[in-house]
Design a protein around this motif. Structure first.
Motif, mmCIF file in Angstrom:
data_model
loop_
_atom_site.group_PDB
_atom_site.id
_atom_site.type_symbol
_atom_site.label_atom_id
_atom_site.label_comp_id
_atom_site.label_asym_id
_atom_site.label_seq_id
_atom_site.Cartn_x
_atom_site.Cartn_y
_atom_site.Cartn_z
ATOM 1 N N ASP A 59 0.856 -1.185 0.000
ATOM 2 C CA ASP A 59 0.000 0.000 0.000
ATOM 3 C C ASP A 59 0.892 1.234 0.000
ATOM 4 O O ASP A 59 1.546 1.535 1.006
ATOM 5 C CB ASP A 59 -0.910 0.027 1.230
ATOM 6 N N TYR A 60 0.924 1.941 -1.117
ATOM 7 C CA TYR A 60 1.683 3.186 -1.191
ATOM 8 C C TYR A 60 0.792 4.334 -0.721
ATOM 9 O O TYR A 60 -0.242 4.616 -1.337
ATOM 10 C CB TYR A 60 2.134 3.464 -2.627
ATOM 11 N N ASP A 61 1.172 4.983 0.380
ATOM 12 C CA ASP A 61 0.447 6.144 0.894
ATOM 13 C C ASP A 61 1.102 7.414 0.365
ATOM 14 O O ASP A 61 2.295 7.654 0.597
ATOM 15 C CB ASP A 61 0.440 6.158 2.422
ATOM 16 N N ILE A 62 0.330 8.227 -0.329
ATOM 17 C CA ILE A 62 0.806 9.477 -0.919
ATOM 18 C C ILE A 62 0.206 10.633 -0.134
ATOM 19 O O ILE A 62 -1.016 10.824 -0.126
ATOM 20 C CB ILE A 62 0.397 9.566 -2.396
ATOM 21 N N THR A 63 1.048 11.384 0.558
ATOM 22 C CA THR A 63 0.611 12.502 1.392
ATOM 23 C C THR A 63 1.002 13.814 0.721
ATOM 24 O O THR A 63 2.132 13.964 0.269
ATOM 25 C CB THR A 63 1.242 12.416 2.788
ATOM 26 N N PHE A 64 0.055 14.741 0.668
ATOM 27 C CA PHE A 64 0.309 16.002 -0.037
ATOM 28 C C PHE A 64 -0.309 17.172 0.729
ATOM 29 O O PHE A 64 -1.251 17.007 1.511
ATOM 30 C CB PHE A 64 -0.268 15.956 -1.457
#
Length: 204
Positions: A59-64
């Motif tokens: 699971d790649y979590d992308i935080t922006f």
């Protein structure tokens, strides 16, 4: 815009009953300030592991976020998946039609606003045995209408996991001095820091 003029104009007039003003040029004045405000987009990505194995789910979590003081418009997040994985699903109305490139059309992002998107993948089984790294690249952009991002270096990030065998060796005799003629015993420790099993290795 990112750099806007704040222009305050004042004008004075009379009814002209007592004659025309001989210097009409000084009947108008203005105060002009430059409003220094720009979006500052930031993105990061992690799957929470440092090495991967065949068939593993990630699971790649992308935080922006927009760390600037001006709204960003036309914001787009693009995640380019590694060649060694297969796409499963993604959150928040992503567009996976360009798989392995996954896209989120965020639109406007106010100062201080942000979020986290997730992409789920499965590592291929088997992965090419020559592979040593599984690398995922993410980036965030806007349309530039509200100014140039002052720190473009944090508009992209990489998640780099090792794959295969990652052997490490350490050796010690447990002492710092020796006596001539004394027997010395060395302890050699071999560690595999990866998830794949080493089936053959030679210590020399």
């Amino acid at each position: 815009a990112g750099l806007e003029d704040l222009d305050n104009v004042v004008t004075v007039v009379d009814d002209g009953a007592n004659g025309a003003d001989p210097t009409p040029g000084n009947n108008v004045d203005n105060d002009l300030d430059v409003l220094d405000a720009t979006p500052d987009l930031v993105v990061s990505e992690s799957d929470g592991v440092s090495s991967v194995a065949d068939g593993q789910t990630l699971d790649y979590d992308i935080t922006f976020t927009n760390a600037g003081n001006q709204v960003a418009t036309g914001v787009v997040i693009t995640d380019v998946l590694p060649d060694e994985v297969s796409f499963v699903t993604c959150t928040d109305a992503c567009d996976p039609t360009g798989d392995p490139t996954i896209v989120w059309n965020v639109g406007a992002l106010a100062p201080g606003a942000g979020g986290t998107f997730t992409v789920t993948v499965v590592v291929d089984d088997p992965v090419d045995p020559s592979t040593r790294h599984v690398i995922n690249n993410v980036s965030i952009t806007d349309d530039g209408a509200n100014g140039v991002d002052p720190t473009p270096g944090n508009n992209r990030d990489t998640d780099d996991d090792t794959y295969g065998i990652d052997l490490a060796v350490a050796k010690t005799d447990g002492r710092t001095t020796v006596i001539p003629g004394e027997d010395v015993t060395y302890t050699v420790t071999v560690t595999n820091n990866a998830l794949e099993t080493s089936t053959s290795h030679v210590d020399t």
